[in-house]
Design an enzyme around this catalytic site. Structure first.
Site, PDB file in Angstrom:
ATOM      1  CG  ASP A  21      36.971  -4.526  12.130  1.00  0.00           C
ATOM      2  OD1 ASP A  21      36.968  -4.296  10.908  1.00  0.00           O
ATOM      3  OD2 ASP A  21      37.621  -3.723  12.111  1.00  0.00           O
ATOM      4  CG  ASP A  25      36.271   0.071   9.257  1.00  0.00           C
ATOM      5  OD1 ASP A  25      35.625  -1.139  10.361  1.00  0.00           O
ATOM      6  OD2 ASP A  25      35.173  -0.264   8.527  1.00  0.00           O
ATOM      7  CG  ASP A  29      33.558  -6.446   9.131  1.00  0.00           C
ATOM      8  OD1 ASP A  29      32.877  -7.470   9.369  1.00  0.00           O
ATOM      9  OD2 ASP A  29      34.247  -5.754   8.674  1.00  0.00           O
ATOM     10  CG  ASP A  98      16.901  -4.883  16.358  1.00  0.00           C
ATOM     11  OD1 ASP A  98      15.551  -4.948  16.529  1.00  0.00           O
ATOM     12  OD2 ASP A  98      17.690  -4.591  16.795  1.00  0.00           O
ATOM     13  CG  ASP A 206      13.804  -1.069  17.978  1.00  0.00           C
ATOM     14  OD1 ASP A 206      14.441  -0.992  18.960  1.00  0.00           O
ATOM     15  OD2 ASP A 206      12.951   0.204  18.520  1.00  0.00           O
ATOM     16  CD  GLU A 264      13.210  -2.721  23.033  1.00  0.00           C
ATOM     17  OE1 GLU A 264      13.959  -2.029  23.676  1.00  0.00           O
ATOM     18  OE2 GLU A 264      12.716  -1.873  21.342  1.00  0.00           O
ATOM     19  CG  HIS A 337      20.751  -3.083  22.031  1.00  0.00           C
ATOM     20  ND1 HIS A 337      20.370  -3.937  22.075  1.00  0.00           N
ATOM     21  CD2 HIS A 337      20.803  -2.358  21.737  1.00  0.00           C
ATOM     22  CE1 HIS A 337      18.892  -3.709  21.709  1.00  0.00           C
ATOM     23  NE2 HIS A 337      18.796  -2.246  21.283  1.00  0.00           N
ATOM     24  CG  ASP A 338      18.802  -0.145  24.497  1.00  0.00           C
ATOM     25  OD1 ASP A 338      19.397   0.194  23.618  1.00  0.00           O
ATOM     26  OD2 ASP A 338      17.573  -0.297  24.045  1.00  0.00           O
TER      27      ASP A 338
END
Length: 570
Positions: A21, A25, A29, A98, A206, A264, A337-338
């Site tokens: 970050d 916040d 990013d 992605d 994806d 994927e 991430h999964d």
């Protein structure tokens, strides 16, 4: 640069929300990513894969896209993206986006137009169907098919305004695009071309094997609880290869050699993958398969994890290595991430944290295929350690909790399953240093930082030549320096050994032998390392040559030894 440069490359996945970050916040990013490029350059990676940064309501953390050609303000601006792209390219690092085109957000202008009227020119851009005959619209059982969604519940959402249902294989805010409509496909290809023209270096696609559905849409095999299994009716569907070949012609033809494409493909078999990745068919360079990360799922599914059966895992990976040898190509991954953190899942994050993180890295990276490093994996980051349902943010985890509670599964069993397998385990902020919030943010992180960041962090590991990060750096350098790693043949050794993961790679006169003990007890790898030199070892400095007792390599708990030999041509 050769057309298959990606065979020698290493890809690093950035999940932007949790990487760095820059504005306090609490959410990562693009400027944050830019500020950490030196770390990725030090590591030696060739490609950054960015999880979605497009405009999105964030129902599924950006995998619900409302504008494919705008950057979500959470992550910055197009100028920020261009600055990141330029800086990465200056370091010799490519950027892969992605591509999420099985579905959009329900706030995408295409869907808003489609939903506006049954007579809309874009009505057929999505899957709309009337209620099942004989049922009250909107009532249970009136859904056009009985398919169960990935995130629990039905795949159909009722639209009261038009009196019809729309299909969503995932969340109700992620309606599926109708790829049968050629206008949809051309709109997608035009968008892809504009990103490539902007300078991006390829796409991770994806759930790309879900874009073709079996027609007419019909019920799947009934499942407990009243819904049905629609997966065989929408995975690797009848026009899937046709669509990908058309995509290649419309987007990549004439651009060959520069880009990386990876699809994927949940549920894809080895035979499916051969078709997807055979260069002669011009579809995608490689696929993500799921068989090896489903290996520990129990009777209740993903959130009912079972102890790892190493023999079964080796059989799966060995089969994929063999099948995609001459035709096609493997992608190699443990984490993303999964998936939960591999050192907590298949390793030992308590007694042998560093050794097991390194051993698992070595057996993955030195197989045949393109390795993927998920952010923090190079540090040996562990699972989050959540103990209460209130700590979770992931919609899959929250849906599973409700569904399993409705099945009267004991709450502690559910929480144990979530602690082991939730996607939130991969989404805690990257641990950069020992400061508050691990150097990720000066504000309050959107997901809590894992408590062990005080000692498990990048700053400490960059200064330690024996760290997990240093080992990853050595692995990546070995791939770049020794062609046998990318291009050698593969032969699994000791397939039935319940402790040892061993294999051999051969290219010309180079013989690479990998022997890893993936257990907490001593083991012996009964392999012939061809009297090679020890080029990689995870238990500190050791220049011991191949053991005198030829044919056996003694291994301590979670020890891996990698030997490289040069042999005369026969």
């Amino acid at each position: 640069m050769s057309d298959d440069w990606w065979k020698s490359a290493v890809v690093y996945q950035v999940y932007p929300r949790s990487f760095q970050d820059s504005d306090g916040d609490g959410v990562g990013d693009l400027r944050g990513i830019l500020s950490r490029l030196d770390h990725l350059e030090w590591l030696g990676v060739d490609v950054i894969w960015l999880s979605p940064i497009y405009a999105s309501p964030q129902a599924d953390n950006g995998y619900d896209i409302s504008d494919y050609e705008a950057i979500d303000p959470t992550f910055g601006t197009l100028d920020d993206f261009d600055a990141l792209l330029t800086a990465a390219h200056a370091r010799g690092i490519k950027i892969v986006m992605d591509l999420v085109v099985n579905h959009t957000s329900d706030e995408h202008p295409w869907f808003l137009e489609s939903r506006s009227s049954k007579r809309s020119p874009k009505r057929d851009w999505y899957w709309w169907r009337p209620p099942r005959e004989g049922f009250e619209p909107g009532a249970p059982g009136a859904e056009p098919t009985n398919w169960r969604a990935f995130f629990s519940g039905s795949t159909w959402a009722y639209d009261e305004e038009s009196g019809e249902y729309f299909l969503h294989l995932f969340h109700p805010k992620q309606p599926d695009l109708n790829w049968e409509n050629p206008e949809v496909r051309q709109a997608v290809y035009a968008m892809m071309n504009r990103w490539l023209d902007r300078g991006v270096d390829g796409f991770r696609m994806d759930v790309i094997n879900l874009i073709s559905k079996v027609l007419p849409l019909r019920d799947g095999e009934p499942l407990p609880g009243g819904l049905g299994n629609g997966f065989p009716l929408y995975a690797c569907g009848p026009r899937n290869h046709e669509f990908l070949q058309e995509m290649h012609r419309e987007v990549f033809a004439g651009r060959e050699g520069r880009f990386l494409t990876v699809g994927e493909t949940p549920g894809a078999t080895v035979d499916d993958a051969v078709l997807f990745t055979d260069p002669a068919r011009a579809e995608v360079d490689m696929v993500f398969q799921f068989e090896h990360v489903d290996v520990d799922h129990g009777p209740l599914g993903k959130f009912d994890p079972q102890p790892l059966d190493l023999v079964r895992l080796k059989a799966i990976l060995g089969r994929w290595q063999a099948a995609l040898g001459e035709r096609g190509w493997n992608s190699l991954y443990w984490d993303n991430h999964d998936q939960p953190r591999v050192v907590s899942r298949f390793g030992d994050d308590r007694d042998h944290w560093a050794a097991s993180a390194k051993a698992l890295a070595a057996v993955l990276h030195l197989m045949r295929g393109t390795p993927y490093v998920y952010q923090g994996e190079e540090l040996g980051m562990t699972n989050a350690g959540f103990t209460s349902i209130d700590q979770y943010r992931d919609i899959e985890s929250l849906g599973a909790y409700d569904e399993l509670r409705a099945m009267d599964v004991p709450e502690q069993r559910i929480l144990d399953g979530l602690a082991a397998m939730s996607r939130d385990n991969a989404r805690t902020p990257v641990q950069w240093d020992a400061s508050p919030h691990a150097g990720f943010t000066t504000g309050t992180p959107w997901l809590p930082v894992t408590a062990n960041h005080a000692w498990l962090n990048a700053e400490a590991q960059r200064a330690d030549p024996d760290s997990v990060a240093a080992f990853y750096r050595a692995l990546i350098a070995l791939r770049h320096d020794e062609p046998v790693v990318a291009h050698g043949t593969f032969a699994m050794l000791l397939a039935e050994d319940p402790q040892v993961f061993a294999y051999r790679r051969v290219l010309g006169d180079a013989v690479l032998t990998v022997a890893a003990n993936l257990s907490g007890q001593d083991a012996t790898a009964r392999v012939d390392a061809a009297h090679g030199s020890l080029v990689l070892h995870n238990l500190g400095a050791d220049t011991t040559p191949y053991p005198a007792g030829a044919g056996e390599v003694p291994l301590g708990p979670w020890e891996v030894r990698v030997y490289l030999a040069r042999q005369a041509a026969r």
